[in-house]
Design an enzyme around this catalytic site. Structure first.
Site, short mmCIF file in Angstrom:
data_model
loop_
_atom_site.label_atom_id
_atom_site.label_comp_id
_atom_site.label_asym_id
_atom_site.label_seq_id
_atom_site.Cartn_x
_atom_site.Cartn_y
_atom_site.Cartn_z
N HIS A 68 0.86 -1.20 -0.12
CA HIS A 68 0.02 0.02 -0.09
C HIS A 68 0.70 1.13 -0.12
O HIS A 68 0.31 2.46 0.14
CB HIS A 68 -1.08 -0.14 1.05
N HIS A 176 2.95 -7.60 6.96
CA HIS A 176 1.64 -7.67 6.11
C HIS A 176 0.45 -8.67 6.26
O HIS A 176 -0.67 -8.24 6.07
CB HIS A 176 2.40 -8.28 4.77
FE LIG Z 1 -0.70 -4.02 6.03
FE LIG Z 2 0.59 -5.24 3.01
#
Ligand SMILES: [Fe+2]
Ligand SMILES: [Fe+2]
Length: 278
Positions: A68, A176
Site C-alpha cells: 500500500h 503484511h
Molecule cells: Fe498491512
Molecule cells: Fe501489506
C-alpha cells in the site's frame, strides 16, 4: 543494542497508540532503533507527509512500507527527499523512493534498513531474493547491523528469506499479514527471524477493519467501505538484541502493548520529562 520493528500501523488508532506509548517504551526497553511499517497508517492505506512527521516526532527512527506504499501520492516527495523511509527494494528503479537506507541509531551505530514485497497473493514484483542480494551488495561496508522487513503473505517465502540472509543481516522480520506468528528464533548463522510481527491498531477487527463491513462484503458481495475499526488497540512488534560489532542477533522477543500498558508508558514518559501527574 536493541532494535524494534513495529508491525503494520493501521489508521488513526494505530498512530495514536504509537504517539502515546513510544517515548516511554523507548526508555523502558532501552531501544536504540525503532522501525515502523507504516503502509496502512493513512485511513488504513498509504501514508501522508503529515503522518510521516507525526511518527518521526513520536520517536520513530525509520519507516518501512509494503503493497500500500503508494496509495497516497502526497508521500512521493517525502520518499524522494527523506533518508529515513524506504519502499520495497523489489519495486522498479523508476518508482518513487529508495529500496534501502542507513540510519544512525541512538547509540550512534549505523543500521541498514530495507524491505521487500512477496509475490504470493500479491501484485507481481521483481524477485525479492535477488533484490535482497542487490541491497547487500550496495550496502556501505561499515554497516554491520541490518534489519530487513519482508512484507509478504506466504510463511514459506518468509522462512526462505530468513535462510537466504542468515548470518548476513541482523534480523529478517515479516509484516503484511497483520497476524503475529509464534516462531521467533535466532537462526544458526545469527540472524533473528520471525514470519510476522503482527499489526498495530484495533484488534477487535478483521486485520484492522470493521468486522461488520468485511463480513457483509465477503458474504454477500455487496461492496462496502472497509473503515478502520476502533476496539482493543494494541502495538505488536518484535525486539531484537544485537551485537553492534558483529551485527549478529543475540535475542529476539515479541512485544505487545495494550491500552493499559500504553497509559502506563505515557505516565512514565511524563514523569521522565518532569511533569507532575494528575
Ligand atoms: Fe498491512
Ligand atoms: Fe501489506
Amino acid at each position: 543494542m536493541r532494535l524494534l520493528l513495529i508491525g503494520d500501523v493501521v489508521g488513526k488508532p494505530g498512530r495514536q497508540i504509537i504517539i502515546q506509548a513510544l517515548p516511554g517504551l523507548r526508555s523502558q526497553e532501552r531501544l536504540d532503533l525503532v522501525a515502523v511499517n507504516a503502509e496502512n497508517v493513512a485511513g488504513g492505506s498509504g501514508i501522508t507527509p503529515e503522518i510521516y512527521y507525526d511518527l518521526i516526532n513520536a520517536g520513530v527512527d525509520c519507516i518501512t512500507l509494503g503493497d500500500h506504499a503508494f496509495r497516497r501520492r502526497e508521500i512521493f516527495s517525502i520518499l524522494q527527499s527523506q533518508r529515513n523511509i524506504v519502499r520495497p527494494a523489489n519495486y522498479p528503479q523508476e518508482a518513487p523512493g529508495k529500496g534501502f537506507t542507513v540510519v544512525t541509531a541512538r547509540n550512534r551505530v549505523a543500521v541498514g534498513v530495507f524491505c521487500a514485497q512477496g509475490r504470493v497473493f500479491m501484485s507481481p514484483v521483481d524477485c525479492p531474493f535477488q533484490a535482497a542480494e542487490r541491497v547487500l551488495a550496495a550496502m556501505p561496508g561499515n554497516v554491520r547491523v541490518m534489519l530487513m522487513d519482508f512484507h509478504a503473505e506466504a510463511t514459506s517465502d518468509k522462512q526462505l528469506m530468513g535462510r537466504v540472509l542468515d548470518g548476513r543481516v541482523t534480523a529478517v522480520l515479516g509484516t503484511h499479514t497483520h497476524v503475529p506468528t509464534a516462531d521467533e528464533q535466532i537462526l544458526p548463522g545469527g540472524t533473528a527471524f520471525q514470519c510476522d510481527v503482527g499489526m498495530t491498531g484495533p484488534h477487535e477487527s478483521i486485520l484492522g477493519r470493521r468486522i461488520d463491513r468485511v463480513m457483509e462484503t465477503t458474504r454477500t458481495f455487496r461492496p462496502t467501505q472497509f473503515e478502520v475499526a476502533s476496539g482493543d488497540v494494541r502495538i505488536h512488534g518484535t525486539i531484537v538484541d544485537a551485537d553492534p560489532e558483529t551485527g549478529k542477533a543475540t535475542a529476539i522477543q515479541r512485544l505487545v502493548v495494550d491500552e493499559a500498558r500504553a497509559r502506563q508508558l505515557a505516565a512514565l514518559a511524563a514523569a521522565e520529562r518532569g511533569e507532575s501527574g494528575g
